[in-house]
Motif scaffolding. Structure first.
Motif, PDB file in Angstrom:
ATOM      1  N   THR A  92      11.154   4.482  -6.182  1.00 54.30           N
ATOM      2  CA  THR A  92      10.548   5.225  -5.070  1.00 54.30           C
ATOM      3  C   THR A  92       9.040   5.032  -5.041  1.00 54.30           C
ATOM      4  O   THR A  92       8.438   4.832  -3.981  1.00 54.30           O
ATOM      5  CB  THR A  92      10.876   6.729  -5.181  1.00 54.30           C
ATOM      6  OG1 THR A  92      12.298   6.918  -5.115  1.00 54.30           O
ATOM      7  CG2 THR A  92      10.224   7.504  -4.035  1.00 54.30           C
ATOM      8  N   GLN A  93       8.428   5.050  -6.214  1.00 51.76           N
ATOM      9  CA  GLN A  93       6.978   4.830  -6.284  1.00 51.76           C
ATOM     10  C   GLN A  93       6.617   3.415  -5.849  1.00 51.76           C
ATOM     11  O   GLN A  93       5.600   3.196  -5.186  1.00 51.76           O
ATOM     12  CB  GLN A  93       6.483   5.106  -7.705  1.00 51.76           C
ATOM     13  CG  GLN A  93       6.572   6.577  -8.099  1.00 51.76           C
ATOM     14  CD  GLN A  93       6.375   6.784  -9.593  1.00 51.76           C
ATOM     15  OE1 GLN A  93       6.976   6.098 -10.425  1.00 51.76           O
ATOM     16  NE2 GLN A  93       5.522   7.735  -9.937  1.00 51.76           N
ATOM     17  N   GLN A  94       7.443   2.449  -6.210  1.00 52.31           N
ATOM     18  CA  GLN A  94       7.213   1.073  -5.771  1.00 52.31           C
ATOM     19  C   GLN A  94       7.249   0.990  -4.249  1.00 52.31           C
ATOM     20  O   GLN A  94       6.411   0.337  -3.616  1.00 52.31           O
ATOM     21  CB  GLN A  94       8.271   0.146  -6.367  1.00 52.31           C
ATOM     22  CG  GLN A  94       8.173  -1.301  -5.873  1.00 52.31           C
ATOM     23  CD  GLN A  94       9.302  -2.156  -6.397  1.00 52.31           C
ATOM     24  OE1 GLN A  94       9.479  -2.293  -7.622  1.00 52.31           O
ATOM     25  NE2 GLN A  94      10.076  -2.743  -5.500  1.00 52.31           N
ATOM     26  N   ALA A  95       8.223   1.671  -3.646  1.00 56.77           N
ATOM     27  CA  ALA A  95       8.326   1.680  -2.191  1.00 56.77           C
ATOM     28  C   ALA A  95       7.092   2.320  -1.552  1.00 56.77           C
ATOM     29  O   ALA A  95       6.608   1.870  -0.510  1.00 56.77           O
ATOM     30  CB  ALA A  95       9.590   2.424  -1.763  1.00 56.77           C
ATOM     31  N   LEU A  96       6.584   3.372  -2.167  1.00 56.93           N
ATOM     32  CA  LEU A  96       5.374   4.020  -1.662  1.00 56.93           C
ATOM     33  C   LEU A  96       4.177   3.077  -1.717  1.00 56.93           C
ATOM     34  O   LEU A  96       3.356   3.033  -0.795  1.00 56.93           O
ATOM     35  CB  LEU A  96       5.080   5.279  -2.480  1.00 56.93           C
ATOM     36  CG  LEU A  96       5.972   6.489  -2.209  1.00 56.93           C
ATOM     37  CD1 LEU A  96       5.836   7.509  -3.335  1.00 56.93           C
ATOM     38  CD2 LEU A  96       5.620   7.130  -0.880  1.00 56.93           C
ATOM     39  N   LEU A  97       4.083   2.295  -2.776  1.00 56.24           N
ATOM     40  CA  LEU A  97       2.963   1.371  -2.925  1.00 56.24           C
ATOM     41  C   LEU A  97       3.024   0.234  -1.905  1.00 56.24           C
ATOM     42  O   LEU A  97       2.002  -0.351  -1.554  1.00 56.24           O
ATOM     43  CB  LEU A  97       2.955   0.787  -4.342  1.00 56.24           C
ATOM     44  CG  LEU A  97       2.574   1.756  -5.465  1.00 56.24           C
ATOM     45  CD1 LEU A  97       2.956   1.181  -6.821  1.00 56.24           C
ATOM     46  CD2 LEU A  97       1.081   2.076  -5.416  1.00 56.24           C
ATOM     47  N   CYS A  98       4.231  -0.087  -1.443  1.00 55.37           N
ATOM     48  CA  CYS A  98       4.426  -1.154  -0.453  1.00 55.37           C
ATOM     49  C   CYS A  98       4.545  -0.605   0.963  1.00 55.37           C
ATOM     50  O   CYS A  98       4.727  -1.385   1.914  1.00 55.37           O
ATOM     51  CB  CYS A  98       5.691  -1.941  -0.775  1.00 55.37           C
ATOM     52  SG  CYS A  98       5.691  -2.758  -2.374  1.00 55.37           S
ATOM     53  N   ASP A  99       4.462   0.690   1.117  1.00 54.34           N
ATOM     54  CA  ASP A  99       4.664   1.354   2.408  1.00 54.34           C
ATOM     55  C   ASP A  99       3.687   0.816   3.460  1.00 54.34           C
ATOM     56  O   ASP A  99       2.474   0.828   3.249  1.00 54.34           O
ATOM     57  CB  ASP A  99       4.446   2.863   2.234  1.00 54.34           C
ATOM     58  CG  ASP A  99       4.739   3.643   3.496  1.00 54.34           C
ATOM     59  OD1 ASP A  99       5.788   3.414   4.115  1.00 54.34           O
ATOM     60  OD2 ASP A  99       3.888   4.486   3.879  1.00 54.34           O
ATOM     61  N   PRO A 100       4.189   0.318   4.597  1.00 61.09           N
ATOM     62  CA  PRO A 100       3.292  -0.200   5.632  1.00 61.09           C
ATOM     63  C   PRO A 100       2.478   0.930   6.263  1.00 61.09           C
ATOM     64  O   PRO A 100       3.033   1.940   6.702  1.00 61.09           O
ATOM     65  CB  PRO A 100       4.245  -0.833   6.650  1.00 61.09           C
ATOM     66  CG  PRO A 100       5.532  -0.089   6.472  1.00 61.09           C
ATOM     67  CD  PRO A 100       5.609   0.234   5.010  1.00 61.09           C
ATOM     68  N   GLN A 101       1.180   0.749   6.294  1.00 66.09           N
ATOM     69  CA  GLN A 101       0.289   1.741   6.886  1.00 66.09           C
ATOM     70  C   GLN A 101      -0.108   1.298   8.296  1.00 66.09           C
ATOM     71  O   GLN A 101      -0.493   0.145   8.485  1.00 66.09           O
ATOM     72  CB  GLN A 101      -0.960   1.924   6.029  1.00 66.09           C
ATOM     73  CG  GLN A 101      -0.680   2.299   4.593  1.00 66.09           C
ATOM     74  CD  GLN A 101       0.149   3.555   4.470  1.00 66.09           C
ATOM     75  OE1 GLN A 101      -0.315   4.656   4.751  1.00 66.09           O
ATOM     76  NE2 GLN A 101       1.400   3.409   4.048  1.00 66.09           N
ATOM     77  N   THR A 102      -0.007   2.179   9.232  1.00 60.21           N
ATOM     78  CA  THR A 102      -0.480   1.908  10.584  1.00 60.21           C
ATOM     79  C   THR A 102      -1.813   2.621  10.749  1.00 60.21           C
ATOM     80  O   THR A 102      -1.913   3.810  10.473  1.00 60.21           O
ATOM     81  CB  THR A 102       0.525   2.415  11.637  1.00 60.21           C
ATOM     82  OG1 THR A 102       1.777   1.735  11.451  1.00 60.21           O
ATOM     83  CG2 THR A 102       0.014   2.160  13.041  1.00 60.21           C
ATOM     84  N   SER A 103      -2.840   1.867  11.166  1.00 55.84           N
ATOM     85  CA  SER A 103      -4.191   2.425  11.272  1.00 55.84           C
ATOM     86  C   SER A 103      -4.570   3.099   9.959  1.00 55.84           C
ATOM     87  O   SER A 103      -5.023   4.233   9.925  1.00 55.84           O
ATOM     88  CB  SER A 103      -4.290   3.415  12.438  1.00 55.84           C
ATOM     89  OG  SER A 103      -5.621   3.779  12.704  1.00 55.84           O
ATOM     90  N   GLY A 104      -4.363   2.361   8.866  1.00 59.49           N
ATOM     91  CA  GLY A 104      -4.645   2.899   7.538  1.00 59.49           C
ATOM     92  C   GLY A 104      -6.123   2.892   7.204  1.00 59.49           C
ATOM     93  O   GLY A 104      -6.980   2.557   8.034  1.00 59.49           O
ATOM     94  N   GLY A 105      -6.416   3.234   5.967  1.00 60.71           N
ATOM     95  CA  GLY A 105      -7.805   3.397   5.550  1.00 60.71           C
ATOM     96  C   GLY A 105      -8.463   2.103   5.131  1.00 60.71           C
ATOM     97  O   GLY A 105      -7.809   1.087   4.884  1.00 60.71           O
ATOM     98  N   LEU A 106      -9.783   2.141   5.023  1.00 57.80           N
ATOM     99  CA  LEU A 106     -10.545   1.014   4.505  1.00 57.80           C
ATOM    100  C   LEU A 106     -10.442   0.988   2.986  1.00 57.80           C
ATOM    101  O   LEU A 106     -10.498   2.032   2.327  1.00 57.80           O
ATOM    102  CB  LEU A 106     -12.014   1.130   4.909  1.00 57.80           C
ATOM    103  CG  LEU A 106     -12.324   1.091   6.409  1.00 57.80           C
ATOM    104  CD1 LEU A 106     -13.824   1.248   6.634  1.00 57.80           C
ATOM    105  CD2 LEU A 106     -11.814  -0.199   7.044  1.00 57.80           C
ATOM    106  N   LEU A 107     -10.285  -0.208   2.447  1.00 59.44           N
ATOM    107  CA  LEU A 107     -10.320  -0.412   0.999  1.00 59.44           C
ATOM    108  C   LEU A 107     -11.629  -1.135   0.700  1.00 59.44           C
ATOM    109  O   LEU A 107     -11.859  -2.251   1.178  1.00 59.44           O
ATOM    110  CB  LEU A 107      -9.123  -1.239   0.544  1.00 59.44           C
ATOM    111  CG  LEU A 107      -8.991  -1.485  -0.954  1.00 59.44           C
ATOM    112  CD1 LEU A 107      -8.787  -0.176  -1.715  1.00 59.44           C
ATOM    113  CD2 LEU A 107      -7.841  -2.454  -1.253  1.00 59.44           C
ATOM    114  N   VAL A 108     -12.478  -0.502  -0.088  1.00 61.96           N
ATOM    115  CA  VAL A 108     -13.840  -0.973  -0.311  1.00 61.96           C
ATOM    116  C   VAL A 108     -14.023  -1.375  -1.768  1.00 61.96           C
ATOM    117  O   VAL A 108     -13.658  -0.629  -2.678  1.00 61.96           O
ATOM    118  CB  VAL A 108     -14.859   0.141   0.037  1.00 61.96           C
ATOM    119  CG1 VAL A 108     -16.286  -0.345  -0.182  1.00 61.96           C
ATOM    120  CG2 VAL A 108     -14.671   0.609   1.479  1.00 61.96           C
ATOM    121  N   ALA A 109     -14.577  -2.575  -1.976  1.00 63.24           N
ATOM    122  CA  ALA A 109     -14.954  -3.023  -3.323  1.00 63.24           C
ATOM    123  C   ALA A 109     -16.468  -2.946  -3.429  1.00 63.24           C
ATOM    124  O   ALA A 109     -17.178  -3.626  -2.686  1.00 63.24           O
ATOM    125  CB  ALA A 109     -14.475  -4.451  -3.562  1.00 63.24           C
TER     126      ALA A 109
END
Length: 353
Positions: free
Chosen positions: A299-316
């Motif tokens: 279930t956690q793996q599925a959450l990590l792969c969950d497609p996000q629509t208009s998701g957040g910015l990932l900043v390095a």
């Protein structure tokens, strides 16, 4: 007995499409095969960003002070309310401009609708929702193109500007950078719950609030020297888009599952089976490049792969820029922005502990 002349039942937008939101994306592995024969874009000297690292938008240098950012994004309904669908699709498309460190200047509407199935008032509502988000971003919808299609499709071709030095590629992350995520995760789970009719009013509100929140901080973050790379988390899920940064930059990304922000109720809904098919397709495409701690279950793996629509910015960003980045997110209303990991020397992969 119901009167045959009574008002017909409203058409559910999500019933007219085989997928919704960024979950409609072609799986990353399949997409790589399709693009394998596309010629390289390197010979064009003014093209700062092309398709070489699967970045969020194309960038063309106009002069020493301006770079043009161009992107397009469209999909099928993730919700049944026409106005909300239009807003979500428009915010999602504009996110690619912000993810490059730029500001949008104009958009064109991309419209495909089943004209003889969907009421014209619903189609108008979709267009109005998109125009409302563009107005919020301070830009016009200056035209577009429409077709009669089997499934409802809406999105934007968007253009933006930034100083050439402010463009933030997904390939410029550095070893030692901290990873910051701007929005909470779980949009795909909530959309799956909506289709199953198990999403309550609070869950729906959380989904709309997240997906219609413009990623404006990107334009400010691009101006910080300590911010090295930005992308937005959309259809390939957190793992997929983190992997894009890691591979493009030649680094290993390390995520901490316990530090990931989630929209309220998402983990419980996932445990009930409200998981999209795109989650499994995502894992099949890039799972060989992901190292999961043994404690992380299916279930956690599925959450990590969950497609996000208009998701957040990932900043390095550099460690000494973290407080400034979080302050910028907070000032723009991104209350759940959080540090979620870091980048280290190593092969292009993602590790999750």
């Amino acid at each position: 007995m119901k009167d045959s002349a009574s008002t017909p039942e409203p058409v559910r937008l999500t019933s007219l499409s085989h997928g919704g939101g960024c979950g409609c994306k072609i799986a990353p592995g399949v997409l790589s095969e399709l693009l394998a024969g596309i010629p390289a874009t390197q010979p064009y000297a003014a093209l700062m960003v092309g398709n070489e690292t699967s970045d969020d938008a194309a960038v063309y240098k106009l002069n020493d002070q301006q770079a043009l950012i161009a992107t397009t994004d469209f999909f099928m309904p993730i919700v049944d309310d026409p106005y909300d669908f239009g807003r979500i699709a428009a915010a999602n498309a504009l996110s690619d401009i912000y993810a490059m460190g730029g500001s949008p200047i104009m958009a064109l509407a991309l419209v495909g609708m089943p004209i003889n199935v969907l009421p014209k008032a619903d189609i108008a509502g979709i267009l109005q929702g998109g125009a409302a988000i563009c107005a919020q971003a301070g830009i016009p919808v200056a035209g577009g193109h429409s077709i009669d299609s089997v499934e409802p499709i809406y999105g934007l071709a968007a253009m933006g500007l930034a100083h050439p030095d402010q463009i933030r590629r997904n390939s410029d992350a550095r070893a030692g950078d901290v990873l910051i995520l701007g929005k909470a995760l779980g949009v795909g789970i909530l959309s799956a719950a909506l289709k199953k009719n198990i999403l309550d009013a609070d869950g729906y509100k959380a989904m709309i609030d997240s997906t219609t929140l413009l990623n404006r901080p990107g334009a400010t973050l691009g101006g910080l020297n300590g911010v090295h790379a930005i992308t937005d988390v959309t259809g390939f899920g957190l793992l997929g888009h983190t992997l894009e940064i890691a591979r493009a930059s030649g680094l290993t990304a390390k995520l901490r599952y316990a530090d990931l922000p989630w929209l309220a109720g998402v983990q419980a809904l996932a445990a009930q089976g409200a998981i999209t098919g795109a989650s499994g397709r995502n894992w099949a495409s890039y799972g060989e490049h992901i190292m999961l701690d043994p404690s992380i279950g299916g279930t956690q793996q599925a959450l990590l792969c969950d497609p996000q629509t208009s998701g957040g910015l990932l900043v390095a960003c550099a460690p000494d820029t973290v407080t400034q980045v979080l302050d910028i997110f907070q000032s723009e209303g991104f209350a759940q922005a959080a540090v979620v990991g870091e980048l280290t020397e190593g092969p292009g992969q993602v590790q999750v502990a």
